[in-house]
Write an enzyme that holds these catalytic residues in place. Structure first.
Site, short mmCIF file in Angstrom:
data_model
loop_
_atom_site.label_atom_id
_atom_site.label_comp_id
_atom_site.label_asym_id
_atom_site.label_seq_id
_atom_site.Cartn_x
_atom_site.Cartn_y
_atom_site.Cartn_z
N ASP A 80 -9.16 -5.89 -4.88
CA ASP A 80 -8.66 -4.67 -4.26
C ASP A 80 -9.24 -3.43 -4.93
OD1 ASP A 80 -7.20 -2.72 -2.96
OD2 ASP A 80 -5.24 -3.37 -3.71
N HIS B 234 -7.22 -6.05 -0.50
CA HIS B 234 -6.06 -5.20 -0.23
C HIS B 234 -5.31 -5.68 1.00
CE1 HIS B 234 -3.81 -1.52 -0.80
NE2 HIS B 234 -4.05 -1.12 0.44
N SER C 286 0.83 -1.19 0.00
CA SER C 286 0.00 0.00 0.00
C SER C 286 0.88 1.25 0.00
CB SER C 286 -0.95 -0.04 1.19
OG SER C 286 -2.02 0.87 1.01
#
Length: 308
Positions: A251, A282, A152
């Site tokens: 995601d 995610h 991320s």
């Protein structure tokens, strides 16, 4: 004076007096006892800022002549997260054992107290530390085989640190690979997923994290956010390391990861691979570090590290 909440989600609250309250999940202590093929300890990168890290070393380090080094940057929208979180601890410890590598997981300073580019600067400082410390666990480290990874926001950081390493002619380590996992980029323009019906809560949270992390006076076309606004020269792109980008099929940010891989290819980066994990969300590897999908991801990471 009364304080009010000016930004809020299930993970973070920012109050009008400038104070910040963060969600803190289960954490794990470092341990010098061998567990699951690795052991770990906490180290200090810079005591004044402060920047700390957790180092993982596999049991094979005793016999190995040299080991690659993977520097990992946690996610959390630049605003939350820590290498001490239980999910990160287990994922990175197991990755160290699986990939037979030394893993340095960096705890950089968080926004909104420390807005970008501070996270980039803190994480680049960890590369300098690798060569300036007397840390005994690095005696088997091969600093000509350093990989940058993160999930991320950490995937975003890995990219930015790679650019800094290219520009710093005195960078003491050699970055041979960048491995972003579900990388976090953005722009003022929405993607199809962001405009899809039912995405309003994801968009709201996403907007909040960018609002809290980018410098004052800029929007999501800031160069640390929007790929198209990154001022990188052709010679710099030609020196960019090999890249393996991971995306997850379920995601919300999948389009951003795919666009990142395509962007690098268009810029002439020599090797860019894209790997999708079907039916996963995610940063699933942080929430389910013992899952079959996570084990596969670790195996794919190892294969990339030993085949470039």
């Amino acid at each position: 004076m009364d304080t009010t909440v000016i930004e809020s989600s299930e993970f973070i609250k920012v109050l009008s007096d400038g104070s910040v309250e963060r969600f803190i999940p289960l954490t794990a202590p470092a341990s010098l006892n061998l567990y699951n093929g690795y052991k770990c300890k906490d180290v200090t990168i810079d005591p004044l800022k402060p920047i700390t890290a957790r180092m993982f070393i596999p049991s094979t380090a005793v016999a190995a002549a040299t080991l690659p080094v993977l520097v990992y940057f946690h996610g959390g929208g630049f605003c939350i997260g820590s290498t001490t979180w239980l999910g990160y601890h287990h994922f990175l410890g197991d990755l160290s054992a699986t990939s037979e590598s030394i893993v340095l997981s960096v705890d950089y300073r968080l926004a909104p107290e420390n807005k970008l580019p501070i996270a980039y600067e803190d994480c680049y400082a960890s590369l300098i530390w690798l060569t300036q410390t007397a840390e005994s666990w690095l005696r088997n480290a091969d600093l000509s085989r350093v990989f940058l990874s993160g999930d991320s926001a950490g995937g975003n950081i890995a990219h930015q640190v790679a650019i800094r390493a290219i520009r710093d002619k005195k960078c003491p380590v050699r970055i041979v690979g960048v491995i972003p996992i579900h990388p976090y980029f953005g722009s003022e323009k929405r993607t199809e997923l962001e405009m899809r019906q039912g995405s309003s809560e994801d968009v709201k949270s996403n907007d909040m994290f960018w609002r809290l992390s980018i410098p004052e006076g800029v929007n999501r076309d800031y160069e640390g956010c929007n790929l198209e606004h990154m001022e990188v020269s052709v010679p710099e792109w030609s020196r960019f390391p090999n890249v393996l980008v991971f995306v997850a099929g379920l995601d919300f940010l999948k389009e951003r990861g795919v666009a990142y891989a395509e962007f690098l290819k268009e810029k002439g980066v020599k090797e860019v691979r894209l790997m999708e994990t079907k039916d996963e969300k995610h940063v699933f590897h942080v929430f389910r570090p013992d899952s079959e999908s996570t084990r596969l991801l670790q195996k794919q990471l190892k294969e990339f590290m030993y085949n470039i």
